[in-house]
Design a protein around this motif. Structure first.
Motif, PDB file in Angstrom:
ATOM      1  N   THR A 268      -0.943   0.518  10.781  1.00  0.00           N
ATOM      2  CA  THR A 268      -1.220   1.688  10.249  1.00  0.00           C
ATOM      3  C   THR A 268      -0.547   2.022   8.998  1.00  0.00           C
ATOM      4  OG1 THR A 268      -1.848   2.730  12.493  1.00  0.00           O
ATOM      5  CG2 THR A 268      -1.433   4.317  10.514  1.00  0.00           C
ATOM      6  N   GLU A 269       0.839   1.839   8.917  1.00  0.00           N
ATOM      7  CA  GLU A 269       1.726   1.965   7.950  1.00  0.00           C
ATOM      8  C   GLU A 269       1.498   1.031   6.676  1.00  0.00           C
ATOM      9  OE1 GLU A 269       6.655   2.031   6.738  1.00  0.00           O
ATOM     10  OE2 GLU A 269       5.745   1.776   8.622  1.00  0.00           O
ATOM     11  N   ALA A 270       1.118  -0.019   7.123  1.00  0.00           N
ATOM     12  CA  ALA A 270       0.690  -1.143   5.912  1.00  0.00           C
ATOM     13  C   ALA A 270      -0.759  -0.610   5.372  1.00  0.00           C
ATOM     14  CB  ALA A 270       0.548  -2.424   6.376  1.00  0.00           C
ATOM     15  N   PHE A 271      -1.699  -0.282   5.969  1.00  0.00           N
ATOM     16  CA  PHE A 271      -2.748   0.207   5.461  1.00  0.00           C
ATOM     17  C   PHE A 271      -2.518   1.496   4.778  1.00  0.00           C
ATOM     18  CE2 PHE A 271      -7.053   2.378   6.070  1.00  0.00           C
ATOM     19  CZ  PHE A 271      -7.759   1.472   5.454  1.00  0.00           C
ATOM     20  N   ASP A 272      -1.799   2.327   4.983  1.00  0.00           N
ATOM     21  CA  ASP A 272      -1.444   3.449   4.257  1.00  0.00           C
ATOM     22  C   ASP A 272      -0.748   3.036   2.944  1.00  0.00           C
ATOM     23  OD1 ASP A 272      -1.081   6.324   3.829  1.00  0.00           O
ATOM     24  OD2 ASP A 272       1.083   6.055   4.054  1.00  0.00           O
ATOM     25  N   ILE A 273       0.053   1.921   2.872  1.00  0.00           N
ATOM     26  CA  ILE A 273       0.419   1.542   1.596  1.00  0.00           C
ATOM     27  C   ILE A 273      -0.730   0.924   0.902  1.00  0.00           C
ATOM     28  CG2 ILE A 273       1.913   0.063   0.653  1.00  0.00           C
ATOM     29  CD1 ILE A 273       3.993   0.314   3.105  1.00  0.00           C
ATOM     30  N   LEU A 274      -1.461   0.175   1.487  1.00  0.00           N
ATOM     31  CA  LEU A 274      -2.690  -0.437   0.724  1.00  0.00           C
ATOM     32  C   LEU A 274      -3.617   0.754   0.146  1.00  0.00           C
ATOM     33  CD1 LEU A 274      -4.590  -2.851   0.122  1.00  0.00           C
ATOM     34  CD2 LEU A 274      -5.652  -2.405   2.466  1.00  0.00           C
ATOM     35  N   GLN A 275      -3.754   1.616   0.764  1.00  0.00           N
ATOM     36  CA  GLN A 275      -4.678   2.720   0.290  1.00  0.00           C
ATOM     37  C   GLN A 275      -3.716   3.358  -0.927  1.00  0.00           C
ATOM     38  OE1 GLN A 275      -5.425   5.185   3.806  1.00  0.00           O
ATOM     39  NE2 GLN A 275      -7.450   4.771   3.509  1.00  0.00           N
ATOM     40  N   LYS A 276      -2.559   3.560  -0.951  1.00  0.00           N
ATOM     41  CA  LYS A 276      -1.613   3.962  -1.960  1.00  0.00           C
ATOM     42  C   LYS A 276      -1.934   3.217  -3.400  1.00  0.00           C
ATOM     43  CE  LYS A 276       1.563   6.803   0.550  1.00  0.00           C
ATOM     44  NZ  LYS A 276       3.014   7.102   0.945  1.00  0.00           N
ATOM     45  N   ALA A 277      -1.791   1.873  -2.928  1.00  0.00           N
ATOM     46  CA  ALA A 277      -1.857   0.936  -4.096  1.00  0.00           C
ATOM     47  C   ALA A 277      -3.295   0.993  -4.799  1.00  0.00           C
ATOM     48  CB  ALA A 277      -1.412  -0.562  -3.665  1.00  0.00           C
TER      49      ALA A 277
ATOM     50  N   PRO B  88      -6.475  -0.595  10.688  1.00  0.00           N
ATOM     51  CA  PRO B  88      -5.913  -0.308  11.787  1.00  0.00           C
ATOM     52  C   PRO B  88      -7.297  -0.774  13.028  1.00  0.00           C
ATOM     53  CG  PRO B  88      -5.463   1.576  10.852  1.00  0.00           C
ATOM     54  CD  PRO B  88      -6.083   0.745   9.865  1.00  0.00           C
ATOM     55  N   ASP B  89      -8.493  -0.220  12.880  1.00  0.00           N
ATOM     56  CA  ASP B  89      -9.618  -0.660  13.565  1.00  0.00           C
ATOM     57  C   ASP B  89      -9.608  -2.172  13.746  1.00  0.00           C
ATOM     58  OD1 ASP B  89      -9.832   1.900  14.093  1.00  0.00           O
ATOM     59  OD2 ASP B  89     -11.836   2.148  12.665  1.00  0.00           O
ATOM     60  N   SER B  90      -9.207  -3.030  12.890  1.00  0.00           N
ATOM     61  CA  SER B  90      -9.260  -4.352  13.010  1.00  0.00           C
ATOM     62  C   SER B  90      -8.084  -5.071  13.210  1.00  0.00           C
ATOM     63  CB  SER B  90      -9.706  -4.876  11.509  1.00  0.00           C
ATOM     64  OG  SER B  90     -10.885  -4.376  10.859  1.00  0.00           O
ATOM     65  N   GLY B  91      -7.075  -4.352  13.718  1.00  0.00           N
ATOM     66  CA  GLY B  91      -5.812  -4.772  14.499  1.00  0.00           C
ATOM     67  C   GLY B  91      -4.770  -4.834  13.305  1.00  0.00           C
ATOM     68  N   GLY B  92      -5.069  -4.077  12.336  1.00  0.00           N
ATOM     69  CA  GLY B  92      -4.098  -3.944  11.083  1.00  0.00           C
ATOM     70  C   GLY B  92      -2.810  -2.763  11.526  1.00  0.00           C
TER      71      GLY B  92
ATOM     72  N   ARG C 226     -11.837  -6.553   0.516  1.00  0.00           N
ATOM     73  CA  ARG C 226     -11.181  -7.750   1.034  1.00  0.00           C
ATOM     74  C   ARG C 226     -10.116  -7.517   1.840  1.00  0.00           C
ATOM     75  NH1 ARG C 226     -10.912 -10.399  -3.092  1.00  0.00           N
ATOM     76  NH2 ARG C 226      -8.478 -10.321  -3.343  1.00  0.00           N
ATOM     77  N   VAL C 227      -9.166  -6.801   1.486  1.00  0.00           N
ATOM     78  CA  VAL C 227      -7.739  -6.765   2.106  1.00  0.00           C
ATOM     79  C   VAL C 227      -8.217  -5.591   3.296  1.00  0.00           C
ATOM     80  CG1 VAL C 227      -5.396  -6.242   1.966  1.00  0.00           C
ATOM     81  CG2 VAL C 227      -6.489  -7.321   0.095  1.00  0.00           C
ATOM     82  N   ALA C 228      -8.734  -4.570   3.001  1.00  0.00           N
ATOM     83  CA  ALA C 228      -8.850  -3.574   3.835  1.00  0.00           C
ATOM     84  C   ALA C 228      -9.885  -4.130   5.263  1.00  0.00           C
ATOM     85  CB  ALA C 228      -9.776  -2.595   3.414  1.00  0.00           C
ATOM     86  N   LYS C 229     -10.429  -5.022   5.159  1.00  0.00           N
ATOM     87  CA  LYS C 229     -11.135  -5.553   6.439  1.00  0.00           C
ATOM     88  C   LYS C 229     -10.264  -6.214   7.194  1.00  0.00           C
ATOM     89  CE  LYS C 229     -15.493  -6.953   4.184  1.00  0.00           C
ATOM     90  NZ  LYS C 229     -16.248  -8.029   3.723  1.00  0.00           N
ATOM     91  N   VAL C 230      -9.129  -6.700   6.974  1.00  0.00           N
ATOM     92  CA  VAL C 230      -8.048  -7.324   7.805  1.00  0.00           C
ATOM     93  C   VAL C 230      -7.120  -6.278   7.934  1.00  0.00           C
ATOM     94  CG1 VAL C 230      -6.386  -8.964   8.097  1.00  0.00           C
ATOM     95  CG2 VAL C 230      -8.493  -9.377   6.834  1.00  0.00           C
TER      96      VAL C 230
END
Length: 209
Positions: free
Chosen positions: A38-47, A32-36, A25-29
């Protein structure tokens, strides 16, 4: 340290299925391909990786820290505490005869004292060199001395930065050790006191016998 549960928006008792659903759910937003970002998405993946790993998740739940998720100061603080724990384990004194946490805290206090003094001395040296530079002038040709003085200041600046990192790590380690209470056995009575107690008990037995 950032809370991985807050990042994914799940409760601490969330099972694997809920964690995966929250990530999708969170990854969809956040992607980076959805405008997110990059650093925040990396933190999301780590979590996400932390909460899916039962061992890492258990360590995080118990301690509040994760090696891959911690910042530099936290990692250095954990390394400091690990060394202090090793020293406590190798201490031959009987458990309960001393407070290992107090020993660790005293060691950290001494480390902080030394590091702060070292930083002060380094800054004093840099200031003195700077004053030399202000008075130094080369009439002509290549300015070798000024270059060397500046190189010394640069080297000292790096040493100050390293010392500041040590101070920050030691302060963080001290925070981690705060709040612990260790049950220390009462000190044994002196031999004279023991002998006096035995004498009183003997006298009492004789008088009642």
């Amino acid at each position: 340290m950032t809370d991985p549960y807050e990042i994914l928006g799940v409760d601490r008792d969330a099972d694997e299925a809920k964690v995966k659903a929250a990530y999708r759910r969170v990854a969809k937003v956040a992607h980076p391909d959805s405008g997110g970002d990059t650093e925040a998405f990396d933190i999301l993946q780590k979590a996400y990786g932390l909460l899916l790993d039962p061992v890492r998740r258990k360590v995080y739940d118990d301690t509040g820290y994760d090696v891959e998720f911690a910042d530099a100061a936290e990692l250095q603080a954990l390394v400091l505490i690990e060394k202090l724990v090793t020293d406590a384990v190798l201490d031959e004194r009987a458990p309960g005869s001393f407070d290992p946490v107090a020993v660790m805290q005293d060691s950290l206090s001494e480390e902080l004292r030394k590091a702060r003094f070292s930083k002060s001395e380094l800054e004093r040296h840099a200031s003195r060199i700077g004053l030399h530079l202000e008075r130094l002038e080369k009439q002509s040709g290549r300015d070798v001395l000024a270059h060397m003085f500046r190189a010394r200041i640069e080297a000292i600046s790096k040493a100050v930065a390293e010392t500041e990192a040590k101070i920050k790590a030691a302060e963080r380690a001290a925070d981690m050790l705060a709040g612990y209470v260790y049950d220390v056995d009462p000190p044994p009575l002196p031999e004279a006191a023991v002998a006096n107690i035995e004498w009183v008990e003997t006298s009492r037995n004789r008088s009642t016998g």
